[in-house]
Design a protein around this motif. Structure first.
Motif, PDB file in Angstrom:
ATOM      1  N   PHE A  71      82.450 -14.541  96.072  1.00 16.07           N
ATOM      2  CA  PHE A  71      81.341 -15.492  96.119  1.00 16.07           C
ATOM      3  C   PHE A  71      80.377 -15.145  94.996  1.00 16.07           C
ATOM      4  O   PHE A  71      79.923 -14.008  94.880  1.00 16.07           O
ATOM      5  CB  PHE A  71      80.619 -15.434  97.461  1.00 16.07           C
ATOM      6  N   LEU A  72      80.080 -16.136  94.167  1.00 15.02           N
ATOM      7  CA  LEU A  72      79.198 -15.920  93.026  1.00 15.02           C
ATOM      8  C   LEU A  72      77.916 -16.723  93.193  1.00 15.02           C
ATOM      9  O   LEU A  72      77.963 -17.925  93.484  1.00 15.02           O
ATOM     10  CB  LEU A  72      79.887 -16.348  91.720  1.00 15.02           C
ATOM     11  N   VAL A  73      76.784 -16.068  93.040  1.00  9.09           N
ATOM     12  CA  VAL A  73      75.508 -16.780  93.003  1.00  9.09           C
ATOM     13  C   VAL A  73      75.317 -17.245  91.559  1.00  9.09           C
ATOM     14  O   VAL A  73      75.065 -16.445  90.663  1.00  9.09           O
ATOM     15  CB  VAL A  73      74.339 -15.880  93.446  1.00  9.09           C
ATOM     16  N   ALA A  74      75.483 -18.533  91.343  1.00  9.06           N
ATOM     17  CA  ALA A  74      75.464 -19.052  89.971  1.00  9.06           C
ATOM     18  C   ALA A  74      75.088 -20.528  89.974  1.00  9.06           C
ATOM     19  O   ALA A  74      75.465 -21.281  90.877  1.00  9.06           O
ATOM     20  CB  ALA A  74      76.829 -18.868  89.312  1.00  9.06           C
ATOM     21  N   ALA A  75      74.353 -20.928  88.948  1.00  9.34           N
ATOM     22  CA  ALA A  75      74.044 -22.339  88.745  1.00  9.34           C
ATOM     23  C   ALA A  75      75.285 -23.045  88.220  1.00  9.34           C
ATOM     24  O   ALA A  75      76.101 -22.453  87.505  1.00  9.34           O
ATOM     25  CB  ALA A  75      72.891 -22.490  87.760  1.00  9.34           C
ATOM     26  N   ALA A  76      75.433 -24.297  88.568  1.00  8.23           N
ATOM     27  CA  ALA A  76      76.608 -25.059  88.138  1.00  8.23           C
ATOM     28  C   ALA A  76      76.689 -25.179  86.623  1.00  8.23           C
ATOM     29  O   ALA A  76      77.776 -25.312  86.057  1.00  8.23           O
ATOM     30  CB  ALA A  76      76.575 -26.450  88.770  1.00  8.23           C
ATOM     31  N   GLU A  77      75.530 -25.122  85.970  1.00  6.82           N
ATOM     32  CA  GLU A  77      75.499 -25.255  84.513  1.00  6.82           C
ATOM     33  C   GLU A  77      75.852 -23.961  83.787  1.00  6.82           C
ATOM     34  O   GLU A  77      76.033 -23.957  82.571  1.00  6.82           O
ATOM     35  CB  GLU A  77      74.101 -25.697  84.052  1.00  6.82           C
ATOM     36  N   ASP A  78      75.957 -22.858  84.538  1.00  7.67           N
ATOM     37  CA  ASP A  78      76.260 -21.556  83.924  1.00  7.67           C
ATOM     38  C   ASP A  78      77.232 -20.785  84.813  1.00  7.67           C
ATOM     39  O   ASP A  78      76.829 -20.016  85.677  1.00  7.67           O
ATOM     40  CB  ASP A  78      74.976 -20.759  83.706  1.00  7.67           C
ATOM     41  N   LEU A  79      78.505 -20.998  84.576  1.00  5.47           N
ATOM     42  CA  LEU A  79      79.552 -20.300  85.326  1.00  5.47           C
ATOM     43  C   LEU A  79      80.165 -19.197  84.466  1.00  5.47           C
ATOM     44  O   LEU A  79      81.382 -18.966  84.496  1.00  5.47           O
ATOM     45  CB  LEU A  79      80.637 -21.302  85.757  1.00  5.47           C
ATOM     46  N   SER A  80      79.330 -18.521  83.710  1.00  7.14           N
ATOM     47  CA  SER A  80      79.808 -17.521  82.749  1.00  7.14           C
ATOM     48  C   SER A  80      80.557 -16.373  83.410  1.00  7.14           C
ATOM     49  O   SER A  80      81.308 -15.659  82.741  1.00  7.14           O
ATOM     50  CB  SER A  80      78.633 -16.973  81.929  1.00  7.14           C
TER      51      SER A  80
END
Length: 248
Positions: free
Chosen positions: A126-135
């Protein structure tokens, strides 16, 4: 046109007065943390349950061909953007390897429950990440990306779709189901415009007037299958939807 715009502004002001406590809490910097930690996780769980019941057949049909996009090894690696409480898990094929992402980390309780109820899947991380930045996700590393009821609230749809294309392998698929703006000549669109500012504040950035199909049509997918549908939800403003999938 001027009369319509004046009416929209007048009704917006009346609605803002009714929602004044929320606006006041927002001004004091108290609404956003409460919304993200308590209110929105609670509301999303309730909304997801109703939405799943109303779109059961559509979702079953939408995800029916997911196994066709499995990689050469036969394993299907799937990335879900805006996983929330895991409302889509039941529709994924057995053995699917799922990576969950969400900008809001406060869905732990309902997400854990969904994972327990759907043990036919392999949950990788599970990654806490914004959809615009999936780095955190390597380029070309997944076979499918799923995004439902999320593009209404991302800060930048086009940047999100660019990230989708980046993380997908060549020939991979992007699945979507989103509520959208109604026809601009309709009464529903008129009320969507009125409720837009207050709705967006109360529901953690959710936008009622986005014509998301246009962004999908302009993205660099090699194939796009998109359908406009009306979901019989008890909330008229979010009945218009688009559903489909696109291939990189």
């Amino acid at each position: 046109m001027e009369t319509t715009e004046a009416s929209i502004l007048l009704f917006r002001a009346c609605l803002a007065l009714l929602a004044m406590p929320v606006y006041l809490l927002s001004f004091l910097g108290l609404w956003e943390p409460f919304c993200k930690k308590v209110f929105f996780p609670f509301i999303l769980k309730k909304l997801s349950a109703v939405h799943n019941r109303k779109t059961l057949k559509q979702k079953q049909e939408l995800f029916r061909n997911l196994p066709e996009f499995a990689g050469a090894s036969g394993e299907l690696k799937l990335l879900e953007i805006g996983t929330g409480c895991g409302a889509n898990f039941q529709f994924y094929p057995p053995g699917c390897k799922v990576t969950c992402t969400d900008i809001n980390p406060h869905f732990q309780q309902s997400l854990s429950q969904s994972m327990k109820e759907n043990q036919h899947l392999h949950y990788e991380r599970f990654l806490v990440a914004a959809a615009e930045d999936l780095s955190q996700v390597p380029s070309g590393s997944v076979d499918a990306v799923v995004c439902t009821l999320v593009l209404c609230s991302v800060k930048d749809i086009n940047s999100t779709l660019k990230e989708v294309l980046r993380v997908l392998r060549s020939g991979g698929a992007f699945y979507f189901l989103e509520h959208v703006a109604d026809d601009r000549s309709s009464w529903r669109y008129f009320w969507q415009q009125i409720c837009y500012p207050t709705w967006k504040l109360v529901f953690d950035g959710c936008c009622l007037t986005r014509e998301i199909w246009k962004n999908l049509e302009q993205a660099n997918f090699s194939e796009l299958k998109l359908q406009h549908i009306t979901v019989p939800l008890p909330w008229p403003l979010i009945k218009p939807h688009i559903i489909g999938h696109a291939v990189k």
